[in-house]
Motif scaffolding. Structure first.
Motif: not given
Length: 341
Positions: A102, A67, A70-75, A78
Motif C-alpha cells: 500500500k 493522496s 486516503e483510504g487507509v487513513r479513513k480505515d 485494513q
C-alpha cells in the motif's frame, strides 16, 4: 551450481560474520496508550498507530498525507493483522506485506529493517550530579521503549565505574567523539549518540549529538517527562538518519554492485543488506560477486558502509578477478560501483 547450493544453504542457516547493522525486531508492531476499550477510542488509536508506523518506515512526518493513502487513513484496520489490549496499552500488529504494498503504491519509498545500530551515551543531570544510563538499569526503560517506538536498534553501555567517569558533560558535548570511541568499540555499533538531559522548569530538556561515519548531526529536544523526552530525541535521530537510506521515487536507478573478498558467511550478510533494493545476484567469480540493484549511489554507499565495506575505484583493477596481474582493466559499465571487504 554447487556454489549456489552452498550459498542458499548458508542463507537458510543464517550464518554470517559479525555485522554492525542489525534488523529491527517488531518493526510492524506498534504500542499505543489507551484509556478504555471503547470502539470509538480504538478507531482513533489505530489511526495514531498507523501514523507511528508510517513515520517509522519512511522517516517522513508528512508521508501519511500522501493522496494514495486516503483510504487507509479513513480505515487503518485494513492493514492490521491483529490487535490486543494489554493493560492501558493497545498492541497493534500490521501486516508487513499488505502495508508495504500500500505504501509503495502511494509512491513512498521505505526504510528497510536493517538499520544502523546506535550506542547511546545518555547522561542525566540531577541534584546529586550526573548519572549515565546503562544497560539493565530500570531508569533506561524509557530509552528502550522509545527506540522500539521509532524503529531504531539501540545499545546502551554497561555504565560501570570507568564509563561513569568517562561520561562527563565535556566528553558528551565535544564536537568529535574521540574520548568516547575507545570505550565504544566493544559494543560494535554503527553510530554514537551522546545526550545530555536535565529537568528545567517542569520540563525535560536534552541536547544530543549523533555521529555516523564521518558525518555528525545534532539538535535539541524537550518533553513533559523522561518518556516523552526519550521519544523526542529518538524521533529526531530517526528523521536525520532516514534520508541516508530511503530513496525518494524517481531518484533510484539500476546499478551494478561488484563486491570483492566475499566468502560464504559474508554472502549472507551482503544479501541481507541489499535486500531492500530488489537485489539480484547475476555473477559469481571466485570471491567476487556482482549484483544488480535498484537504488541511488548515495543510498547504496550508506547501506554498505554499515557492514564496513570500502569502495574502490572502478578502474583500480581488472573487473575479471582471474585476469593476469598487471593487465589493463576492462571497460567498466557506467552504472557500476565496486566495493571490497
Amino acid at each position: 551450481m554447487r556454489l549456489f547450493v552452498r550459498l542458499f544453504a548458508l542463507c537458510c542457516a543464517l550464518l554470517s560474520l559479525p555485522s554492525l547493522a542489525e534488523p529491527v525486531s517488531g518493526l510492524y508492531q506498534v504500542r499505543e496508550a489507551v484509556t478504555s476499550q471503547q470502539p470509538e477510542e480504538r478507531g482513533v488509536v489505530l489511526g495514531k498507530a498507523l501514523e507511528t508506523l508510517v513515520l517509522r518506515l519512511t522517516g517522513d512526518a508528512q508521508a501519511l498525507q500522501a493522496s494514495g493513502l486516503e483510504g487507509v487513513r479513513k480505515d487503518p484496520q485494513q492493514l492490521v493483522s491483529q490487535y490486543v489490549y494489554e493493560g492501558d496499552t493497545l498492541i497493534v500488529d500490521f501486516d508487513p506485506l499488505t502495508t508495504e504494498n500500500k505504501l509503495r503504491q502511494a509512491g513512498l519509498a521505505l526504510w528497510g529493517a536493517n538499520r544502523p545500530a546506535i550506542l547511546a551515551w545518555w547522561l542525566n543531570a540531577g541534584v546529586e550530579g550526573f548519572s549515565l544510563l546503562g544497560d539493565g538499569q530500570e531508569a533506561a526503560a524509557p530509552l528502550r521503549q522509545a527506540a522500539q517506538n521509532r524503529g531504531l536498534p539501540l545499545r546502551l553501555p554497561l555504565a560501570d565505574l570507568q564509563e561513569q567517569l568517562l561520561a562527563t558533560p565535556e566528553t558528551l558535548g565535544a564536537d568529535q567523539p574521540d574520548a568516547l570511541q575507545p570505550a565504544s568499540e566493544r559494543y560494535a555499533a554503527d553510530a554514537l549518540l551522546a545526550v545530555q538531559a536535565r529537568e528545567e522548569g517542569g520540563q525535560w530538556q536534552a541536547e544530543w549529538r549523533l555521529w555516523l561515519g564521518d558525518s555528525r548531526e545534532q539538535g535539541k529536544a524537550q518533553g513533559a517527562d523522561q518518556n516523552a523526552l526519550a521519544d523526542a530525541v529518538l524521533l529526531a535521530v530517526s528523521e536525520r538518519l532516514a534520508p541516508r537510506f530511503v530513496v525518494k521515487p524517481g531518484t533510484a536507478g539500476a546499478l551494478l554492485v561488484e563486491v570483492q573478498g566475499t566468502d560464504l558467511a559474508r554472502y549472507a550478510n551482503l544479501a541481507s543488506l541489499l535486500e531492500p533494493f530488489a537485489a539480484r545476484l547475476i555473477k559469481v567469480k571466485g570471491d567476487q560477486l556482482t549484483w544488480q540493484v535498484n537504488a541511488s549511489a548515495a543510498q547504496l554507499r550508506a547501506q554498505l558502509a554499515l557492514a564496513g565495506l570500502q569502495e574502490i575505484p572502478v578502474d583500480a583493477a581488472p573487473l575479471d578477478a582471474a585476469a593476469p596481474a598487471g593487465s589493463a582493466p576492462a571497460a567498466a559499465p557506467a552504472n557500476l560501483l565496486r566495493f571490497r571487504w
